[in-house]
Scaffold this active site. Structure first.
Site, PDB file in Angstrom:
ATOM      1  N   CYS A  35      42.280  75.137 123.394  1.00 17.13           N
ATOM      2  CA  CYS A  35      41.362  74.778 122.319  1.00 17.13           C
ATOM      3  C   CYS A  35      40.451  75.966 122.008  1.00 17.13           C
ATOM      4  O   CYS A  35      39.859  76.561 122.914  1.00 17.13           O
ATOM      5  CB  CYS A  35      40.547  73.566 122.760  1.00 17.13           C
ATOM      6  SG  CYS A  35      39.050  73.288 121.817  1.00 17.13           S
ATOM      7  N   GLU A  36      40.347  76.309 120.746  1.00 17.63           N
ATOM      8  CA  GLU A  36      39.538  77.479 120.381  1.00 17.63           C
ATOM      9  C   GLU A  36      38.040  77.203 120.456  1.00 17.63           C
ATOM     10  O   GLU A  36      37.242  78.130 120.396  1.00 17.63           O
ATOM     11  CB  GLU A  36      39.904  77.961 118.982  1.00 17.63           C
ATOM     12  CG  GLU A  36      39.536  77.031 117.855  1.00 17.63           C
ATOM     13  CD  GLU A  36      39.922  77.589 116.490  1.00 17.63           C
ATOM     14  OE1 GLU A  36      39.247  77.242 115.512  1.00 17.63           O
ATOM     15  OE2 GLU A  36      40.890  78.373 116.397  1.00 17.63           O
ATOM     16  N   HIS A  37      37.661  75.939 120.563  1.00 22.57           N
ATOM     17  CA  HIS A  37      36.238  75.610 120.608  1.00 22.57           C
ATOM     18  C   HIS A  37      35.632  75.788 121.996  1.00 22.57           C
ATOM     19  O   HIS A  37      34.466  76.169 122.119  1.00 22.57           O
ATOM     20  CB  HIS A  37      36.017  74.168 120.139  1.00 22.57           C
ATOM     21  CG  HIS A  37      36.493  73.920 118.749  1.00 22.57           C
ATOM     22  ND1 HIS A  37      37.077  72.746 118.340  1.00 22.57           N
ATOM     23  CD2 HIS A  37      36.492  74.727 117.658  1.00 22.57           C
ATOM     24  CE1 HIS A  37      37.408  72.821 117.063  1.00 22.57           C
ATOM     25  NE2 HIS A  37      37.060  74.017 116.630  1.00 22.57           N
ATOM     26  N   HIS A  38      36.417  75.500 123.044  1.00 20.57           N
ATOM     27  CA  HIS A  38      35.884  75.605 124.410  1.00 20.57           C
ATOM     28  C   HIS A  38      36.762  76.474 125.318  1.00 20.57           C
ATOM     29  O   HIS A  38      36.432  76.667 126.473  1.00 20.57           O
ATOM     30  CB  HIS A  38      35.761  74.217 125.038  1.00 20.57           C
ATOM     31  CG  HIS A  38      34.873  73.286 124.262  1.00 20.57           C
ATOM     32  ND1 HIS A  38      35.355  72.358 123.379  1.00 20.57           N
ATOM     33  CD2 HIS A  38      33.517  73.181 124.226  1.00 20.57           C
ATOM     34  CE1 HIS A  38      34.351  71.693 122.825  1.00 20.57           C
ATOM     35  NE2 HIS A  38      33.225  72.172 123.321  1.00 20.57           N
ATOM     36  N   GLN A  77      44.805  71.497 117.374  1.00 20.22           N
ATOM     37  CA  GLN A  77      46.098  70.831 117.274  1.00 20.22           C
ATOM     38  C   GLN A  77      46.520  70.628 115.828  1.00 20.22           C
ATOM     39  O   GLN A  77      47.702  70.727 115.496  1.00 20.22           O
ATOM     40  CB  GLN A  77      46.038  69.496 118.013  1.00 20.22           C
ATOM     41  CG  GLN A  77      47.377  68.784 118.082  1.00 20.22           C
ATOM     42  CD  GLN A  77      47.317  67.527 118.921  1.00 20.22           C
ATOM     43  OE1 GLN A  77      46.556  67.460 119.895  1.00 20.22           O
ATOM     44  NE2 GLN A  77      48.098  66.526 118.574  1.00 20.22           N
ATOM     45  N   HIS A  98      43.677  66.765 125.681  1.00 18.18           N
ATOM     46  CA  HIS A  98      42.758  67.898 125.568  1.00 18.18           C
ATOM     47  C   HIS A  98      41.767  67.902 126.730  1.00 18.18           C
ATOM     48  O   HIS A  98      41.022  66.941 126.915  1.00 18.18           O
ATOM     49  CB  HIS A  98      42.005  67.824 124.234  1.00 18.18           C
ATOM     50  CG  HIS A  98      42.888  68.058 123.045  1.00 18.18           C
ATOM     51  ND1 HIS A  98      42.783  69.178 122.253  1.00 18.18           N
ATOM     52  CD2 HIS A  98      43.904  67.325 122.530  1.00 18.18           C
ATOM     53  CE1 HIS A  98      43.696  69.122 121.289  1.00 18.18           C
ATOM     54  NE2 HIS A  98      44.378  68.001 121.433  1.00 18.18           N
ATOM     55  N   CYS A 155      39.152  69.566 127.009  1.00 11.80           N
ATOM     56  CA  CYS A 155      37.756  69.587 126.575  1.00 11.80           C
ATOM     57  C   CYS A 155      37.219  68.165 126.421  1.00 11.80           C
ATOM     58  O   CYS A 155      35.997  67.954 126.414  1.00 11.80           O
ATOM     59  CB  CYS A 155      37.603  70.364 125.272  1.00 11.80           C
ATOM     60  SG  CYS A 155      38.578  69.724 123.904  1.00 11.80           S
TER      61      CYS A 155
END
Length: 207
Positions: A96-99, A137, A165, A167
């Protein structure tokens, strides 16, 4: 390349290919991150950790250095077959690019050829090439569909991804059993009957 001798009778051999300059820079930054987290980077268990993480991250993001459309073109064949081709249960390991935490799951990919087919393994390689990047995703699903559509020009493409996920599992809401499903369809798969056949086939178990 690494070569390490353990004894006169046995040896350990491992060959790796990583950009030395990039690896060294990443290793330096991960060492500093460990310090900021409060760790003792001089203790035995962490001495090689920055280098290991630097190599691991390059492996897990190798998709940036791959061209998915060229992967498909490397095994492109003329074939007068106009029925559904499905490669299902393709394992996905992405981040995941956020976390920058993993999400893992399965992709189901189908297309209806329009004069050309591609090697079955190339479908799985295209999934990997996009998954091995920092991702969400939703975008991953669309990128796989667009790549097949733009390269093979088929009568239709369908992609469904199911993933868990970390995260959501390890932090935040900490929901351990939630599964995220995304889909993207084009061409013939926009017709309800074709889409339903695809869903039925990817849901079926081999006997």
């Amino acid at each position: 390349m690494e070569f390490e001798v353990h004894s006169e009778e046995s040896f350990y051999y491992k060959e790796e290919h990583f950009d030395p300059e990039r690896t060294e820079k990443l290793s330096h930054h991960y060492r500093e991150i460990l310090k900021l987290l409060g760790e003792d980077v001089e203790r035995e268990g962490l001495l090689q950790t920055p280098m290991r993480v630097a190599k691991a991250m390059q492996f897990m993001t190798q998709g940036y250095r791959q061209n998915p459309e060229e992967i498909l073109r490397s095994a492109l064949f003329r074939e007068d077959y106009r029925q559904m081709v499905i490669v299902k249960d393709i394992e996905i390991y992405s981040m995941c690019e956020h976390h920058m935490l993993p999400f893992v799951g399965r992709a189901h990919v189908a297309y209806i050829p329009n004069g050309h087919i591609t090697g079955l393994s190339k479908i799985a390689r295209v999934v990997d090439a996009y998954a091995r990047r920092l991702q969400v995703q939703e975008r991953l699903t669309q990128q796989i569909k667009d790549c097949i559509e733009n390269t093979l020009h088929p009568l239709g493409v369908a992609v469904v991804i199911e993933a868990q996920h970390f995260c959501m599992m390890m932090r935040g809401v900490q929901k351990q059993n939630s599964v995220t499903t995304t889909s993207d369809f084009s061409g013939a798969f926009e017709k309800l009957a074709t889409r339903e056949e695809f869903i039925r086939l990817i849901s079926a178990k081999l006997r």
